[in-house]
Design an enzyme around this catalytic site. Structure first.
Site, PDB file in Angstrom:
ATOM      1  N   SER A   1      21.642  36.131  89.116  1.00 13.69           N
ATOM      2  CA  SER A   1      20.826  37.248  88.652  1.00 13.69           C
ATOM      3  C   SER A   1      19.653  36.720  87.854  1.00 13.69           C
ATOM      4  CB  SER A   1      21.645  38.183  87.756  1.00 13.69           C
ATOM      5  OG  SER A   1      20.755  39.079  87.104  1.00 13.69           O
TER       6      SER A   1
ATOM      7  N   HIS B   1      20.138  38.224  92.979  1.00 13.22           N
ATOM      8  CA  HIS B   1      20.480  39.547  92.442  1.00 13.22           C
ATOM      9  C   HIS B   1      19.368  40.005  91.499  1.00 13.22           C
ATOM     10  CE1 HIS B   1      23.439  42.662  91.380  1.00 13.22           C
ATOM     11  NE2 HIS B   1      23.056  42.514  90.122  1.00 13.22           N
TER      12      HIS B   1
ATOM     13  N   ASP C   1      18.315  42.852  88.893  1.00 12.49           N
ATOM     14  CA  ASP C   1      18.782  43.938  88.030  1.00 12.49           C
ATOM     15  C   ASP C   1      17.602  44.792  87.588  1.00 12.49           C
ATOM     16  OD1 ASP C   1      21.654  43.552  87.778  1.00 12.49           O
ATOM     17  OD2 ASP C   1      21.131  41.627  86.879  1.00 12.49           O
TER      18      ASP C   1
ATOM     19  N   MET D   1      16.334  47.933  85.694  1.00 16.21           N
ATOM     20  CA  MET D   1      16.795  48.809  84.604  1.00 16.21           C
ATOM     21  C   MET D   1      15.617  49.624  84.075  1.00 16.21           C
ATOM     22  SD  MET D   1      19.163  46.206  82.400  1.00 16.21           S
ATOM     23  CE  MET D   1      20.178  44.928  83.159  1.00 16.21           C
TER      24      MET D   1
ATOM     25  N   HIS E   1      19.974  45.854  92.373  1.00 17.78           N
ATOM     26  CA  HIS E   1      20.998  46.650  91.686  1.00 17.78           C
ATOM     27  C   HIS E   1      20.255  47.629  90.780  1.00 17.78           C
ATOM     28  CE1 HIS E   1      24.445  46.504  88.452  1.00 17.78           C
ATOM     29  NE2 HIS E   1      24.318  47.699  88.995  1.00 17.78           N
TER      30      HIS E   1
ATOM     31  N   MET F   1      19.932  50.141  88.130  1.00 17.72           N
ATOM     32  CA  MET F   1      20.527  50.791  86.949  1.00 17.72           C
ATOM     33  C   MET F   1      19.467  51.726  86.383  1.00 17.72           C
ATOM     34  SD  MET F   1      22.454  47.442  85.489  1.00 17.72           S
ATOM     35  CE  MET F   1      21.406  46.395  86.481  1.00 17.72           C
TER      36      MET F   1
ATOM     37  N   MET G   1      31.142  46.639  88.854  1.00 12.46           N
ATOM     38  CA  MET G   1      30.707  46.049  87.588  1.00 12.46           C
ATOM     39  C   MET G   1      31.936  45.639  86.776  1.00 12.46           C
ATOM     40  SD  MET G   1      27.116  47.228  86.426  1.00 12.46           S
ATOM     41  CE  MET G   1      27.220  45.642  85.654  1.00 12.46           C
TER      42      MET G   1
ATOM     43  N   ASP H   1      30.179  41.938  89.420  1.00  8.04           N
ATOM     44  CA  ASP H   1      28.973  41.707  88.623  1.00  8.04           C
ATOM     45  C   ASP H   1      29.281  41.801  87.129  1.00  8.04           C
ATOM     46  OD1 ASP H   1      26.419  41.565  87.611  1.00  8.04           O
ATOM     47  OD2 ASP H   1      25.704  43.422  88.534  1.00  8.04           O
ATOM     48  N   GLY H   2      29.184  40.654  86.450  1.00 12.89           N
ATOM     49  CA  GLY H   2      29.291  40.638  84.988  1.00 12.89           C
ATOM     50  C   GLY H   2      30.388  39.726  84.479  1.00 12.89           C
TER      51      GLY H   2
HETATM   52  C1  DX5 Z   1      24.335  43.610  83.855  1.00 17.33           C
HETATM   53  C2  DX5 Z   1      23.795  43.140  85.175  1.00 17.33           C
HETATM   54  C3  DX5 Z   1      24.304  41.841  85.625  1.00 17.33           C
HETATM   55  C4  DX5 Z   1      23.990  40.684  84.704  1.00 17.33           C
HETATM   56  C5  DX5 Z   1      25.137  39.736  84.773  1.00 17.33           C
HETATM   57  O1  DX5 Z   1      24.018  44.944  83.659  1.00 17.33           O
HETATM   58  O2  DX5 Z   1      24.094  44.078  86.200  1.00 17.33           O
HETATM   59  O3  DX5 Z   1      23.858  41.549  86.946  1.00 17.33           O
HETATM   60  O4  DX5 Z   1      22.830  40.001  85.051  1.00 17.33           O
HETATM   61  O5  DX5 Z   1      24.959  38.765  83.805  1.00 17.33           O
HETATM   62  P1  DX5 Z   1      26.134  37.786  83.375  1.00 17.33           P
HETATM   63  O6  DX5 Z   1      26.505  36.988  84.610  1.00 17.33           O
HETATM   64  O7  DX5 Z   1      25.516  36.957  82.321  1.00 17.33           O
HETATM   65  O8  DX5 Z   1      27.274  38.621  82.893  1.00 17.33           O
HETATM   66 ZN    ZN Z   2      23.621  43.519  88.318  1.00 19.92          ZN
END
Ligand code: DX5
Ligand code: ZN
Length: 220
Positions: free
Chosen positions: A11, A36, A38, A40, A69, A71, A140, A178-179
């Site tokens: 990511s 990936h 993210d 937001m 992804h 969000m 997640m 993810d996470g």
């Molecule tokens: C969090 C994201 C993840 C994040 C994961 O909201 O959706 O994709 O980048 O990061 P790590 O691997 O550090 O938990």
């Molecule tokens: Zn993500």
């Protein structure tokens, strides 16, 4: 236990946004096939990251699979722009989207693969009507919004359930987790039955990212 080799989707949330190309090359140099992204909006989750323009800029410099992804609230508003930008997968959250079936259909009409994402408090049962039609389920394993959090282990049960349902009904969705995936948590995530592991901080903070990828894949 699964014998397949999982894919790693680093990511770029954990990359240096000023030197994004360096981050992309790091992902390519580690032989990953996925990136990936993210996205937001400061509403569905507090932080704001980037949108379709960044996706397009990344598309211009790489052929890897771009896994967006979302969000964000009103994800339907972004689909055309993301298709035009060159995203391959687009996952929307079940929790803030009423017409998920319509959105999934639209993502596919635009020529992209359609994913549905769930936060830790959403059960697999809430996905029953969508599992036959999605290309990806993004589970997640932390609460969304931030990188570098600790994995919530009970989310792994949901991955097992999704893997069982997939086998039982012959569904074809990929399962992404993810996470909080790192060398400590990786084997439990693999054993749960995932296909793709999203790794932010574990990938970008590693001294040797290619080696870290192989450790997370369980092949080193
Ligand atoms: C969090 C994201 C993840 C994040 C994961 O909201 O959706 O994709 O980048 O990061 P790590 O691997 O550090 O938990
Ligand atoms: Zn993500």
């Amino acid at each position: 236990m699964e014998n397949k080799i999982i894919s790693i989707a680093p990511s770029v949330l954990a990359a240096d946004f000023v030197n994004m190309e360096q981050g992309i090359r790091k992902i390519e140099d580690a032989s990953c096939e996925w990136i990936h992204l993210d996205i937001m909006d400061g509403s569905f989750v507090p932080p704001i990251t980037f949108g379709h323009q960044m996706v397009k800029s990344i598309r211009n410099i790489t052929d890897l699979i771009l896994d967006a992804h979302l969000m964000i609230d009103n994800p339907g508003n972004q689909l055309d722009a993301l298709a035009e930008a060159g995203a391959d997968y687009v996952a929307v959250h079940l929790e803030n989207t009423i017409h998920t079936d319509r959105i999934i259909n639209r993502i596919k009409e635009l020529g992209m693969k359609a994913g549905i994402a769930i936060v830790p408090s959403t059960p697999v049962s809430a996905l029953s009507e969508l599992l036959p039609v999605v290309d990806q389920v993004l589970v997640m394993t932390v609460n969304p919004g931030y990188g570098g959090q600790k994995m919530i282990p009970r989310c792994l049960d949901k991955i097992k359930q999704l893997d069982d349902i997939r086998k039982e009904y012959g569904y074809e969705y990929l399962i992404s987790a993810d996470g909080g995936i790192n060398r400590e948590t990786a084997s439990a995530v693999r054993d749960a039955g995932i296909d793709v592991a999203v790794c932010g901080s574990s990938f970008f903070n590693a001294e040797d990212s290619p080696a870290e990828v192989r450790i997370i894949q369980g092949i080193e």
